[in-house]
Write an enzyme that holds these catalytic residues in place. Sequence first.
Site, PDB file in Angstrom:
ATOM      1  N   SER A 136      -6.776  -6.330   6.739  1.00 30.79           N
ATOM      2  CA  SER A 136      -6.055  -6.558   5.491  1.00 30.79           C
ATOM      3  C   SER A 136      -6.888  -6.097   4.306  1.00 30.79           C
ATOM      4  O   SER A 136      -8.113  -6.020   4.383  1.00 30.79           O
ATOM      5  CB  SER A 136      -5.736  -8.054   5.342  1.00 30.79           C
ATOM      6  OG  SER A 136      -5.240  -8.314   4.049  1.00 30.79           O
ATOM      7  N   HIS A 137      -6.205  -5.811   3.191  1.00 29.34           N
ATOM      8  CA  HIS A 137      -6.914  -5.504   1.947  1.00 29.34           C
ATOM      9  C   HIS A 137      -7.633  -6.738   1.427  1.00 29.34           C
ATOM     10  O   HIS A 137      -8.608  -6.644   0.698  1.00 29.34           O
ATOM     11  CB  HIS A 137      -5.918  -5.074   0.866  1.00 29.34           C
ATOM     12  CG  HIS A 137      -5.449  -3.676   1.015  1.00 29.34           C
ATOM     13  ND1 HIS A 137      -4.676  -3.269   2.061  1.00 29.34           N
ATOM     14  CD2 HIS A 137      -5.657  -2.591   0.246  1.00 29.34           C
ATOM     15  CE1 HIS A 137      -4.420  -1.976   1.921  1.00 29.34           C
ATOM     16  NE2 HIS A 137      -5.003  -1.543   0.828  1.00 29.34           N
ATOM     17  N   SER A 138      -7.066  -7.906   1.797  1.00 26.36           N
ATOM     18  CA  SER A 138      -7.552  -9.148   1.207  1.00 26.36           C
ATOM     19  C   SER A 138      -8.221 -10.032   2.249  1.00 26.36           C
ATOM     20  O   SER A 138      -7.622 -10.364   3.277  1.00 26.36           O
ATOM     21  CB  SER A 138      -6.356  -9.876   0.573  1.00 26.36           C
ATOM     22  OG  SER A 138      -6.638 -11.244   0.456  1.00 26.36           O
ATOM     23  N   GLY A 165      -9.425  -4.126  -0.463  1.00 24.73           N
ATOM     24  CA  GLY A 165      -9.475  -2.780   0.100  1.00 24.73           C
ATOM     25  C   GLY A 165      -9.801  -2.827   1.571  1.00 24.73           C
ATOM     26  O   GLY A 165      -9.927  -3.910   2.160  1.00 24.73           O
ATOM     27  N   SER A 178      -3.432   1.692   3.011  1.00 26.18           N
ATOM     28  CA  SER A 178      -4.755   2.179   3.400  1.00 26.18           C
ATOM     29  C   SER A 178      -5.288   1.444   4.620  1.00 26.18           C
ATOM     30  O   SER A 178      -6.185   1.935   5.305  1.00 26.18           O
ATOM     31  CB  SER A 178      -5.752   2.074   2.245  1.00 26.18           C
ATOM     32  OG  SER A 178      -6.299   0.789   2.145  1.00 26.18           O
TER      33      SER A 178
END
Lengths: 131, 211
Positions: free
Chosen positions: A8-10, A43, A70
């Site tokens: 995950s991004h987070s 990210g 991404s």
Amino acid sequence: MVGILLVSHSLKIAQGTLELIGQMTKGKVRIDIAAGTADNRLGTDAQMIKQKIEKTHSGDGVLVLVDLGSAVISTELAIENLDEPLKSTTLIADAPFVEGAVVAALEASFGKNLEEVKKLTEDVKKYSKLG
Amino acid sequence: MVNSQELIQILTKINEKIAENKDYLTQLDSAIGDADHGINMSKGFKAVVDRISQMKDKDCGSILKTAGMTLVSTVGGASGPLYGTAFMRAGQVVGSKTELNFDDFISLLEAALEGIKLRGKAQRGEKTIIDSLEPAIEAIKKHKEEGEAAALKRVVEAAKEGVEYTKKIVARKGRASYLGERSLGHQDPGATSCYLMLKTVVDWITENKGL
């Protein structure tokens, strides 16, 4: 046992999802997270993902759950950079993140093989939340 | 045209250019994306410069590949694996060369474009890096016979036009794609950072190689 990796991004999304899963699997599953950047921004980091796949892989394969854009691109790059046999036994699930992660973890804990876990995880897309 | 030491100088200039435009790129990204392109790119290129500054005795391929690997693990957004793949592909193409000529420059740009297209499963017209990079490569090939200076000038013009073109199209990739039609009228941050990089390379060559 098939390993599960949450990308995950987070960090908070990944940790929260892991917490949800923990209620049901009670530690009986190989699962890890690769979330956020090394310096704690939102990210994804292909290098971090690659290392986590290597760590989560026990020989029975790894299924990766991804959140947005991404996460997919970074995971694809990470898989390309793996050595065999890990490379061909690490797959990305085309599934919603939270529901997919729950199902993947449960099915993996029941001892299903990689293809079965992937199929059942992707079937989550067919579920209706409103019945 | 450009040796290893000069390649490091160019990458250092790119870092400076991205740092100067950090707020501008982030502002473009805040309109249609996740408001981090400038921050992410400046983090990435600062790390690149730290990593390659001592590589002047290495070949150009190793320098470009190191730059790519660094971007992959430090940028954070999709531009990390995309630009990272671009630089790694460019590094593969130039291999063990310690000096790059004009044709090498074209080859490395083509390899970079191909890498971005494959990694992002994207093509021109989807409001991405490709919208400035592909026309720039077409321009350099088309105007090659007119001489290096003229062809390089066309690279910058074509990339700039590509950036302008992104205002007229709907985003089909990345975070901006969730906005659909609402992404119209906005300039793509990725196409813009790619233009800034190309302009930096061309400006450096023009100034330092007497073109």
